[in-house]
Motif scaffolding. Structure first.
Motif, PDB file in Angstrom:
ATOM      1  N   ARG A 188     171.951  49.982  67.228  1.00 11.97           N
ATOM      2  CA  ARG A 188     172.837  49.515  68.292  1.00 11.97           C
ATOM      3  C   ARG A 188     172.058  49.259  69.585  1.00 11.97           C
ATOM      4  NH1 ARG A 188     178.032  49.486  67.033  1.00 11.97           N
ATOM      5  NH2 ARG A 188     178.715  49.482  69.200  1.00 11.97           N
ATOM      6  N   THR A 189     170.818  48.881  69.431  1.00  6.50           N
ATOM      7  CA  THR A 189     169.985  48.492  70.570  1.00  6.50           C
ATOM      8  C   THR A 189     169.463  47.085  70.332  1.00  6.50           C
ATOM      9  OG1 THR A 189     167.800  49.169  69.746  1.00  6.50           O
ATOM     10  CG2 THR A 189     169.218  50.902  70.662  1.00  6.50           C
ATOM     11  N   GLY A 190     168.681  46.595  71.261  1.00  2.12           N
ATOM     12  CA  GLY A 190     168.071  45.274  71.104  1.00  2.12           C
ATOM     13  C   GLY A 190     166.773  45.299  70.324  1.00  2.12           C
ATOM     14  N   ILE A 191     166.368  46.475  69.818  1.00  3.41           N
ATOM     15  CA  ILE A 191     165.108  46.596  69.083  1.00  3.41           C
ATOM     16  C   ILE A 191     165.381  46.504  67.587  1.00  3.41           C
ATOM     17  CG2 ILE A 191     163.079  48.014  68.626  1.00  3.41           C
ATOM     18  CD1 ILE A 191     163.639  49.451  71.285  1.00  3.41           C
ATOM     19  N   THR A 192     164.706  45.568  66.922  1.00  3.17           N
ATOM     20  CA  THR A 192     164.760  45.478  65.473  1.00  3.17           C
ATOM     21  C   THR A 192     163.415  45.913  64.891  1.00  3.17           C
ATOM     22  OG1 THR A 192     164.275  43.115  65.766  1.00  3.17           O
ATOM     23  CG2 THR A 192     166.562  43.732  65.279  1.00  3.17           C
ATOM     24  N   MET A 193     163.398  46.228  63.583  1.00  6.43           N
ATOM     25  CA  MET A 193     162.188  46.762  62.956  1.00  6.43           C
ATOM     26  C   MET A 193     161.964  46.162  61.581  1.00  6.43           C
ATOM     27  SD  MET A 193     162.070  50.825  63.934  1.00  6.43           S
ATOM     28  CE  MET A 193     160.318  50.893  63.466  1.00  6.43           C
ATOM     29  N   SER A 194     160.697  45.990  61.251  1.00  4.78           N
ATOM     30  CA  SER A 194     160.283  45.568  59.912  1.00  4.78           C
ATOM     31  C   SER A 194     159.390  46.628  59.286  1.00  4.78           C
ATOM     32  CB  SER A 194     159.469  44.265  59.955  1.00  4.78           C
ATOM     33  OG  SER A 194     160.199  43.184  60.449  1.00  4.78           O
ATOM     34  N   ALA A 195     159.646  46.918  58.014  1.00  9.51           N
ATOM     35  CA  ALA A 195     158.661  47.600  57.183  1.00  9.51           C
ATOM     36  C   ALA A 195     157.975  46.519  56.365  1.00  9.51           C
ATOM     37  CB  ALA A 195     159.326  48.624  56.276  1.00  9.51           C
ATOM     38  N   VAL A 196     156.655  46.449  56.454  1.00 12.65           N
ATOM     39  CA  VAL A 196     155.891  45.387  55.805  1.00 12.65           C
ATOM     40  C   VAL A 196     155.217  45.955  54.560  1.00 12.65           C
ATOM     41  CG1 VAL A 196     154.076  43.670  56.091  1.00 12.65           C
ATOM     42  CG2 VAL A 196     155.506  44.305  58.052  1.00 12.65           C
ATOM     43  N   TYR A 197     155.390  45.252  53.426  1.00  6.62           N
ATOM     44  CA  TYR A 197     154.859  45.727  52.147  1.00  6.62           C
ATOM     45  C   TYR A 197     153.846  44.726  51.595  1.00  6.62           C
ATOM     46  CZ  TYR A 197     158.884  48.816  52.470  1.00  6.62           C
ATOM     47  OH  TYR A 197     159.795  49.743  52.904  1.00  6.62           O
ATOM     48  N   PRO A 198     152.576  44.832  52.007  1.00  9.02           N
ATOM     49  CA  PRO A 198     151.563  43.948  51.424  1.00  9.02           C
ATOM     50  C   PRO A 198     151.210  44.400  50.005  1.00  9.02           C
ATOM     51  CG  PRO A 198     150.853  44.915  53.526  1.00  9.02           C
ATOM     52  CD  PRO A 198     152.012  45.704  53.047  1.00  9.02           C
ATOM     53  N   GLY A 199     151.071  43.417  49.119  1.00  3.94           N
ATOM     54  CA  GLY A 199     150.467  43.707  47.829  1.00  3.94           C
ATOM     55  C   GLY A 199     148.956  43.667  47.985  1.00  3.94           C
ATOM     56  N   GLY A 200     148.284  43.091  47.025  1.00  2.00           N
ATOM     57  CA  GLY A 200     146.830  43.010  47.098  1.00  2.00           C
ATOM     58  C   GLY A 200     146.381  41.919  48.040  1.00  2.00           C
ATOM     59  N   VAL A 201     145.938  42.298  49.235  1.00  2.00           N
ATOM     60  CA  VAL A 201     145.477  41.334  50.238  1.00  2.00           C
ATOM     61  C   VAL A 201     143.961  41.438  50.346  1.00  2.00           C
ATOM     62  CG1 VAL A 201     145.612  40.606  52.645  1.00  2.00           C
ATOM     63  CG2 VAL A 201     147.653  41.490  51.486  1.00  2.00           C
ATOM     64  N   ARG A 202     143.304  40.291  50.357  1.00  3.40           N
ATOM     65  CA  ARG A 202     141.844  40.264  50.364  1.00  3.40           C
ATOM     66  C   ARG A 202     141.304  40.606  51.751  1.00  3.40           C
ATOM     67  NH1 ARG A 202     142.574  35.708  46.755  1.00  3.40           N
ATOM     68  NH2 ARG A 202     141.962  34.175  48.328  1.00  3.40           N
ATOM     69  N   THR A 203     141.250  41.902  52.035  1.00  7.46           N
ATOM     70  CA  THR A 203     140.625  42.416  53.249  1.00  7.46           C
ATOM     71  C   THR A 203     139.509  43.370  52.835  1.00  7.46           C
ATOM     72  OG1 THR A 203     141.983  44.406  53.493  1.00  7.46           O
ATOM     73  CG2 THR A 203     142.902  42.343  54.357  1.00  7.46           C
ATOM     74  N   ALA A 204     138.830  43.921  53.822  1.00  8.95           N
ATOM     75  CA  ALA A 204     137.705  44.817  53.531  1.00  8.95           C
ATOM     76  C   ALA A 204     138.117  46.275  53.428  1.00  8.95           C
ATOM     77  CB  ALA A 204     136.634  44.667  54.615  1.00  8.95           C
ATOM     78  N   ILE A 205     139.423  46.571  53.443  1.00  6.96           N
ATOM     79  CA  ILE A 205     139.847  47.964  53.539  1.00  6.96           C
ATOM     80  C   ILE A 205     139.311  48.823  52.398  1.00  6.96           C
ATOM     81  CG2 ILE A 205     142.062  47.507  52.396  1.00  6.96           C
ATOM     82  CD1 ILE A 205     143.271  49.730  54.188  1.00  6.96           C
ATOM     83  N   ILE A 206     139.314  48.303  51.178  1.00  5.47           N
ATOM     84  CA  ILE A 206     138.904  49.157  50.062  1.00  5.47           C
ATOM     85  C   ILE A 206     137.391  49.366  50.036  1.00  5.47           C
ATOM     86  CG2 ILE A 206     138.680  47.327  48.312  1.00  5.47           C
ATOM     87  CD1 ILE A 206     140.098  50.934  47.874  1.00  5.47           C
ATOM     88  N   HIS A 207     136.626  48.346  50.419  1.00  4.70           N
ATOM     89  CA  HIS A 207     135.171  48.511  50.454  1.00  4.70           C
ATOM     90  C   HIS A 207     134.718  49.278  51.698  1.00  4.70           C
ATOM     91  CE1 HIS A 207     135.031  45.243  47.320  1.00  4.70           C
ATOM     92  NE2 HIS A 207     134.237  46.160  46.814  1.00  4.70           N
TER      93      HIS A 207
END
Length: 299
Positions: A188-207
């Motif tokens: 009941r405010t002007g703030i909305t929210m997203s939960a973002v669910y990435p699958g396999g994204v080619r970034t360097a996070i795992i290495h």
């Protein structure tokens, strides 16, 4: 913060990003980097946050060359005092905050019995508590705006829980729950929210993931390569989905076919989905044997 904001009636309206002030964590690489670039293209002012000062500086120079107003802040998300001080610095420079995008995250290679509690805590401190602290710090500033949005990046692994990634899964399931619960508090405010669910994204996070002390380096490298081989979506494609989700103020943003399939599978078969998922991630989750097929997987 008022319990009822008249702006909640227009929560379905698109969020205008031109001239919006957007705070982006994890902006030095991967999805955070590409999201910052795309937000700048949409005409937003940027507040970029990361612990990698050199890469953050390079991004700031790039964005300013394109005419974007940018401030940069080198912060480790475990530094609660630095996070608490950040909104005042941002408001002093930009005057307001319209969007908070939490992309920063880390991973850890190693099965639960191979991890120390300190290693486990390191993942949770950054992925969960860093996200919580950023939300807490910026909520008052966001509440002053007639319309604002928060996007917290969770993971496909906040939908399904693979073996071999217990700290990461724990932190991301918690981010998912935190985001959903806070979204309900703010309905009941002007703030909305997203939960973002990435699958396999080619970034360097795992290495770039830390390796538990109990895991030999060659086995960890093989597991990281196996995990990276599952990644199909580019960081640019992921950023496009994230920014679209912010503009449309979507409560859930799925990135990649694998994330959508995981969402369906875990809802239809909340226990038995693992019988399928196990085979897909077996090598990525095995940090015990040089063969890539641990006794647990062989049984």
């Amino acid at each position: 913060m008022p319990r009822t904001n008249p702006a909640y009636r227009s929560r379905r309206a698109r969020l205008e990003l031109r001239d919006a002030v957007c705070v982006v964590t994890g902006a030095a690489s991967g999805m955070g980097l590409e999201s910052a670039r795309l937000l700048a293209q949409r005409g937003a002012e940027l507040v970029i946050v990361d612990r990698d000062g050199a890469a953050l500086h390079d991004l700031a120079v790039e964005l300013r060359a394109g005419g974007t107003t940018v401030s940069m802040h080198v912060i480790d998300l475990r530094e609660t005092d630095a996070i608490e001080a950040l909104p005042a610095a941002v408001l002093a420079t930009h005057g307001r905050v319209d969007v908070l995008l939490n992309c920063a995250g880390v991973s850890m290679l190693g099965r639960f019995e191979q991890l120390s509690l300190d290693e486990f805590r390191w993942v949770v401190d950054i992925n969960l508590w860093g996200t919580v602290a950023m939300n807490k710090a910026f909520l008052p500033a966001l509440a002053r705006r007639p319309a604002a949005h928060i996007a917290n990046v969770a993971s496909l692994y906040a939908l399904g829980a693979p073996a071999g990634r217990v700290p990461y899964v724990t932190s991301k399931f918690a981010v998912r729950g935190f985001t959903d619960a806070l979204r309900h508090e703010l309905e009941r405010t002007g703030i909305t929210m997203s939960a973002v669910y990435p699958g396999g994204v080619r970034t360097a996070i795992i290495h770039n993931a830390r390796v538990a002390e109990g895991v030999p380096a060659d086995i960890a490298a093989r597991a990281a390569d196996a995990q990276a081989s599952l990644y199909r979506t580019t960081a640019q494609e992921a950023a496009a989905r994230i920014v679209d989700g912010i503009e449309r103020r979507r409560p859930r943003v799925f990135i990649g076919r694998d994330a959508r399939l995981a969402d369906i599978a875990t809802r239809l078969a909340p226990v038995w989905y693992w019988s399928v998922m196990r085979g897909v991630v077996a090598k990525a989750g095995d940090t015990e044997t040089a063969s890539g097929a641990s006794a647990a997987h062989a049984r």
